[in-house]
Design a protein around this motif. Structure first.
Motif, mmCIF file in Angstrom:
data_model
loop_
_atom_site.group_PDB
_atom_site.id
_atom_site.type_symbol
_atom_site.label_atom_id
_atom_site.label_comp_id
_atom_site.label_asym_id
_atom_site.label_seq_id
_atom_site.Cartn_x
_atom_site.Cartn_y
_atom_site.Cartn_z
ATOM 1 N N LEU A 286 4.268 -6.013 6.857
ATOM 2 C CA LEU A 286 4.341 -7.465 7.008
ATOM 3 C C LEU A 286 3.056 -8.006 7.619
ATOM 4 O O LEU A 286 2.548 -9.049 7.222
ATOM 5 N N ARG A 287 2.527 -7.264 8.561
ATOM 6 C CA ARG A 287 1.333 -7.707 9.250
ATOM 7 C C ARG A 287 0.131 -7.754 8.296
ATOM 8 O O ARG A 287 -0.600 -8.744 8.251
ATOM 9 N N LEU A 288 -0.041 -6.668 7.541
ATOM 10 C CA LEU A 288 -1.154 -6.626 6.595
ATOM 11 C C LEU A 288 -1.004 -7.715 5.566
ATOM 12 O O LEU A 288 -1.962 -8.354 5.144
ATOM 13 N N ASN A 289 0.245 -7.934 5.169
ATOM 14 C CA ASN A 289 0.516 -8.959 4.183
ATOM 15 C C ASN A 289 0.159 -10.338 4.742
ATOM 16 O O ASN A 289 -0.434 -11.161 4.054
ATOM 17 N N ARG A 290 0.481 -10.558 5.999
ATOM 18 C CA ARG A 290 0.252 -11.872 6.596
ATOM 19 C C ARG A 290 -1.232 -12.087 6.903
ATOM 20 O O ARG A 290 -1.795 -13.110 6.570
ATOM 21 N N THR A 291 -1.852 -11.071 7.523
ATOM 22 C CA THR A 291 -3.222 -11.304 7.981
ATOM 23 C C THR A 291 -4.249 -11.134 6.870
ATOM 24 O O THR A 291 -5.208 -11.877 6.801
ATOM 25 N N LEU A 292 -4.083 -10.128 6.015
ATOM 26 C CA LEU A 292 -5.099 -9.881 4.990
ATOM 27 C C LEU A 292 -4.678 -10.401 3.632
ATOM 28 O O LEU A 292 -5.448 -10.361 2.688
ATOM 29 N N GLY A 293 -3.413 -10.843 3.534
ATOM 30 C CA GLY A 293 -2.949 -11.308 2.240
ATOM 31 C C GLY A 293 -2.788 -10.179 1.234
ATOM 32 O O GLY A 293 -2.837 -10.408 0.029
ATOM 33 N N THR A 294 -2.617 -8.950 1.740
ATOM 34 C CA THR A 294 -2.457 -7.816 0.832
ATOM 35 C C THR A 294 -1.172 -7.952 0.026
ATOM 36 O O THR A 294 -0.123 -8.289 0.574
ATOM 37 N N THR A 295 -1.281 -7.688 -1.251
ATOM 38 C CA THR A 295 -0.100 -7.667 -2.106
ATOM 39 C C THR A 295 0.501 -6.263 -2.049
ATOM 40 O O THR A 295 -0.245 -5.278 -2.114
ATOM 41 N N PHE A 296 1.803 -6.188 -1.928
ATOM 42 C CA PHE A 296 2.442 -4.870 -1.882
ATOM 43 C C PHE A 296 3.377 -4.674 -3.062
ATOM 44 O O PHE A 296 4.123 -5.594 -3.408
ATOM 45 N N VAL A 297 3.299 -3.505 -3.653
ATOM 46 C CA VAL A 297 4.293 -3.112 -4.646
ATOM 47 C C VAL A 297 4.936 -1.859 -4.087
ATOM 48 O O VAL A 297 4.268 -0.837 -3.900
ATOM 49 N N VAL A 298 6.207 -1.968 -3.755
ATOM 50 C CA VAL A 298 6.852 -0.900 -3.013
ATOM 51 C C VAL A 298 8.055 -0.377 -3.791
ATOM 52 O O VAL A 298 8.862 -1.161 -4.284
ATOM 53 N N VAL A 299 8.139 0.941 -3.899
ATOM 54 C CA VAL A 299 9.359 1.551 -4.411
ATOM 55 C C VAL A 299 10.112 2.066 -3.202
ATOM 56 O O VAL A 299 9.556 2.823 -2.410
ATOM 57 N N THR A 300 11.319 1.614 -2.998
ATOM 58 C CA THR A 300 12.064 2.123 -1.849
ATOM 59 C C THR A 300 13.563 2.042 -2.094
ATOM 60 O O THR A 300 14.030 1.305 -2.954
ATOM 61 N N HIS A 301 14.274 2.833 -1.331
ATOM 62 C CA HIS A 301 15.738 2.816 -1.398
ATOM 63 C C HIS A 301 16.333 2.242 -0.131
ATOM 64 O O HIS A 301 17.512 1.994 -0.059
#
Lengths: 374, 252
Positions: B185-200
């Motif tokens: 969340l932090r990286l997404n908020r501060t750097l605007g990184t887009t995440f593609v996550v596979v998770t269960h």
């Protein structure tokens, strides 16, 4: 988003004033660090850095702050960060850079010569202990198979017989044929001077059957199969398959090692016989084409030279070599710890050790034979 | 939706004659945290590997930042690779290198940083995933969860615009898993990184996911797309409901 940053440096008598602007990230930081490194020493006691116009900063940009505090640290001075925007303050707090920096990464210290020597020695001692226990385990397993032959995994054994034996036939045949050819060719040059052409047959037959046949076969098998055994078991160790076998109640020695040793011991002697035949065929080709020998004369001389003992001795040696190679291959595979690199080392080590052991054993057997049948 | 960074059009993927998923269409916006869901073995990781160019689609296209993903087009492929980071399921750390060297590898290769700055950055990266002090350890000396975190540190090394994470929290304890969510969340908020996550992991999905797609093995297609909370509360699809409410298939 523009990827630019500027650094303005002004040196006063008592303070170094820096102004950073723009985006501090992986693209812009290296230049700024390089410029900081060029600031002439000695540094003033106080470094003031104005960050109020920093629009964006990531952890690479934070390197600048680390570098600045290191610069003041060496000068015994103070770093004042001024006009720190909230996002930078946030980042520095998250990276725990708002507290004084810790010493840099300590490289793993390289131990001294004596320490390394000691470590290596202890490693060899350790390894010989595990070697002994592995050989013991393999022996016990093979012995138990004598009482309960049904426990042998027959399917695996047959598969390994094919991999070690049948699949190696072409290469063993080709190399042996060429070896016989070369031997006959080279010896013919010398023997012809004495009119002893016919002894080319004896030389090829005797040297192949007693020495070179088993040795060449062993070297090829070590390269083909010893390495494969080590890589297979090593990879199984890395992916915890060996652990799975143990917890499922299988004995890895029975499951993995016994089929390989038994299969090798059965087929490698056959390969050696095959190798002898091809080498004699190679010699025959030279004898017939360049030495004016008839096929009949060559073969008769070959038969007269060889005793049944020579053939048996070659086969016996091949069995010993086969057991050595497969045991070493499995053992090296067992010693794999960690990952891919370790598998590579095990494979190399399996081939080198087994070839060394083959030659050593051959020498010992030659000495024994010398005194047994002078 | 904001600017699209990943656009998947008519993607059919499979091996040989076996089709895993067919005709997938979806877009991922810049700065989104996009989560791919689905039952085990439905092709989530396969989809991820297609998106990073490891596998070639049977048909259809994948575009990243407007560039068509095609591993055969070396120049474009390299430009795409410079903007993405990938964390693999098992960590995929290089076993012959220490953690520090693993993280430093992309930094020395692709950035202008040298010497002490690389060491510092490696330390910051490892600090972010809670592994500071393990720079000199080999991967084999770490637990599974630590390897995973180290792999994330390596994927973060160049602060890529898009991070692909394959089951990041599998094998992590709840605390580390929550810390990882916070990091995302932090990286997404501060750097605007887009995440593609596979998770269960449901808790993780509800914490981080901006949008999810759910793949289904039987129909070989996307059966649901949207905000996870809404899907949980409003979806009429039985599989989606079961998934979010952790109900076994037998239960009615």
């Amino acid at each position: 988003m523009t990827n630019t940053a500027t650094l303005h440096i002004s040196t006063g008598p008592d303070a170094l004033a820096l102004t950073l602007r723009g985006v501090l990230n992986l693209a812009t930081t290296p230049d700024i660090l390089a410029r900081l490194a060029r600031i002439p020493c000695p540094l003033p006691k106080l470094i003031r850095a104005d960050l109020s116009d920093v629009t964006r900063m990531d952890d690479c940009g934070a390197l600048i702050v680390m570098e600045l505090s290191r610069m003041t640290g060496t000068a015994g001075g103070r770093l004042d960060l001024e006009g720190v925007p909230d996002h930078v303050r946030d980042l520095l707090a998250f990276l725990r850079l708002d507290t004084p920096p810790e010493p840099g990464i300590r490289r793993r210290p390289r131990p001294g010569f004596l320490t390394r020597f000691g470590e290596k020695t202890m490693h060899v001692v350790d390894q010989s202990a595990s070697h002994v226990s592995f050989v013991g385990e393999a022996t016990v397993t093979l012995a138990s198979l004598l009482r309960h032959p049904g426990r042998l995994r027959l399917g695996d054994t047959v598969m390994y017989m094919q991999q070690v034996g049948v699949d190696a036939l072409p290469i063993v045949g080709l190399i042996s044929f060429l070896l016989g050819l070369i031997m006959a060719f080279m010896s013919a040059v010398q023997l012809q001077q004495f009119g002893a052409n016919i002894y080319v047959a004896s030389l090829v037959a005797l040297s192949m059957v007693r020495e070179l046949g088993p040795i060449m076969t062993a070297i090829i098998v070590a390269g083909r199969s010893g390495s494969a055994f080590a890589a297979e078991i090593g990879t199984m160790k890395v992916s915890e398959e060996v652990d799975a076998l143990i917890t499922m109640g299988f004995k890895p020695a029975m499951f993995l090692v016994a089929p390989k040793i038994i299969a090798s011991a059965l087929v490698v002697p056959l390969l050696a016989v095959f190798s002898n035949l091809f080498a004699i065929a190679g010699g025959l080709l030279i004898g017939v084409t360049t030495l004016d020998l008839t096929v009949n004369a060559y073969m008769t001389q070959t038969m007269n030279t060889l005793s049944i003992f020579d053939i048996n001795w070659g086969i016996f040696k091949s069995v010993i070599f086969a057991v050595l190679i497969s045991t070493v291959g499995c053992f090296k595979g067992y010693q794999v710890r960690g990952g891919a690199a370790s598998v590579g080392q095990a494979t190399t080590s399996a081939v080198v050790s087994s070839i060394f052991l083959v030659i050593l054993t051959d020498s010992i057997l030659a000495v024994i034979l010398r005194y047994w049948r002078p | 939706m904001s600017e699209t960074v990943i656009s998947v059009r008519g993607l059919t993927m499979g091996f040989g004659d076996h089709v895993v998923m067919k005709d997938l269409d979806f877009d991922i916006g810049k700065g989104e945290i996009f989560v791919i869901l689905g039952g085990s073995g439905c092709g989530k990781s396969t989809l991820l590997k297609h998106m990073v160019g490891l596998y070639k689609p049977m048909s259809g296209t994948i575009a990243i930042a407007g560039m068509l993903m095609d591993p055969d087009d070396g120049e474009t492929f390299r430009r795409i690779l410079a903007r993405i980071g990938v964390m693999y399921q098992g960590g995929a750390l290089f076993s012959s290198m220490t953690l520090g060297e693993n993280v430093a590898l992309p930094i020395t290769e692709y950035s202008g940083l040298r010497g002490r700055a690389v060491d510092d950055l490696v330390r910051l990266k490892l600090r972010q995933v809670g592994l500071e002090g393990f720079e000199n350890h080999l991967p084999e000396e770490l637990s599974g969860g630590m390897k995973k975190r180290a792999a994330i540190a390596r994927a973060l090394a160049l602060n890529p615009e898009i991070l692909f994470l394959d089951e990041p929290s599998a094998g992590l304890d709840p605390i580390s898993s929550a810390e990882l969510d916070a990091l995302i969340l932090r990286l997404n908020r501060t750097l605007g990184t887009t995440f593609v996550v596979v998770t269960h992991e449901l808790s993780s999905i509800f914490t981080i996911a901006g949008r999810v797609v759910m793949l289904d093995k039987t129909t070989k297609s996307i059966i649901a797309e949207g905000d996870p909370h809404e899907l949980r509360d409003r979806s009429t699809h039985p599989f989606v409901r079961r998934f979010f409410n952790r109900q076994p298939e037998m239960e009615t």
